[in-house]
Enzyme design. Structure first.
Site, short mmCIF file in Angstrom:
data_model
loop_
_atom_site.label_atom_id
_atom_site.label_comp_id
_atom_site.label_asym_id
_atom_site.label_seq_id
_atom_site.Cartn_x
_atom_site.Cartn_y
_atom_site.Cartn_z
N GLU A 126 0.84 -1.19 0.00
CA GLU A 126 0.00 0.00 0.00
C GLU A 126 0.88 1.25 0.00
OE1 GLU A 126 -2.46 2.72 3.09
OE2 GLU A 126 -2.06 0.64 3.65
N ASP B 184 0.55 3.81 -3.12
CA ASP B 184 0.09 5.19 -2.94
C ASP B 184 0.98 6.14 -3.73
OD1 ASP B 184 -1.42 7.34 -1.38
OD2 ASP B 184 0.65 7.74 -0.80
N ASP C 243 -7.26 0.92 0.67
CA ASP C 243 -5.86 0.57 0.93
C ASP C 243 -5.46 -0.65 0.11
OD1 ASP C 243 -5.71 2.63 2.72
OD2 ASP C 243 -5.84 1.38 4.51
N GLU D 162 -4.67 0.27 -3.51
CA GLU D 162 -3.33 0.83 -3.63
C GLU D 162 -2.27 -0.27 -3.52
OE1 GLU D 162 -3.67 5.41 -2.05
OE2 GLU D 162 -3.33 3.84 -0.54
#
Length: 238
Positions: A58, A62, A131, A134
């Protein structure tokens, strides 16, 4: 990995439009912290908090999303400056937008969570699936590089970007402009609830303005405030 788990991953690969060279990356991207902790038996000697979960993926996902979205926005809107581009970016990578895309991909049904968390509904919580999305993007980047990750971003977010005729305003900003434009007092935000485990909290926020109130629920106070502002705006403009 069991045959059922392997089949579940293969089904998701079809929906993603990407075949992993290293399927373990996808499995990791779909492993919630609670499941990783359960698998480790809750032992204190576990390497680190969250080890074995999708949190590391994650983290990189991101950053990959931010880079690829910024690149795309520069291409699509060559005459816009930082303020407008930043507003578009913030909306497109918000938890709400990510959760909507994750739902379209049926990502929640592919997540691995601890049994007690599944019963509590964590598997479908907006912040958890956002989450995970990502993390999946981070896994794709590590497995195949920027190009397949870029293609996924442009496929998954196309409809959302096409819908942005103008740079969107944050709901809190839009609400503030609405009340000030009518000579009214500034909105007042109040956190009226906070529940859920530490790794998947749920905040409930109420905002009052113009004689009405709106409520929002999200995994962070900031997101809950935005949701509450959007709720109130809809009532005020309705």
């Amino acid at each position: 990995m069991s045959d059922a788990a392997r089949f579940r991953l293969e089904e998701l690969e079809v929906r993603l439009g990407y075949r992993f060279v290293n399927p373990d990356l996808l499995q990791e991207a779909l492993t919630h912290r609670s499941a990783a902790h359960q698998k480790a038996g809750g032992r204190k000697r576990q390497k680190a908090k969250g080890a074995g979960s999708n949190e590391r993926l994650e983290f990189i996902g991101d950053r990959v999303l931010g880079l690829l979205m910024a690149e795309w926005l520069l291409e699509r809107f060559p005459n816009e400056q930082e303020g407008a581009l930043g507003s578009r970016l913030a909306h497109l990578v918000s938890r709400v937008s990510l959760a909507e895309i994750a739902d379209r991909l049926d990502l929640p049904q592919s997540l691995t969570v601890a049994a007690h968390e599944a019963r509590a509904g964590v598997q479908t919580a907006a912040n958890v699936v956002a989450d995970a999305l990502e993390a999946v993007l981070g896994a794709v980047f590590l497995d195949g590089g920027l190009e397949p990750a870029r293609q996924m971003v442009r496929d998954w977010w196309k409809s959302a970007l096409d819908a942005q005729a103008h740079p969107p305003k944050d709901p809190k900003t839009a609400l503030q402009e609405w009340v000030l434009g009518r000579g009214q007092s500034l909105p007042v935000y109040e956190t009226i609830g906070a529940d859920g485990p530490s790794h998947a909290p749920l905040f409930v926020v109420r905002v009052t303005a113009g004689g009405l109130f709106g409520e929002g629920r999200a995994g962070s106070k900031r997101a809950a405030e935005s949701a509450a502002a959007a709720d109130l705006l809809e009532k005020l403009e309705g």
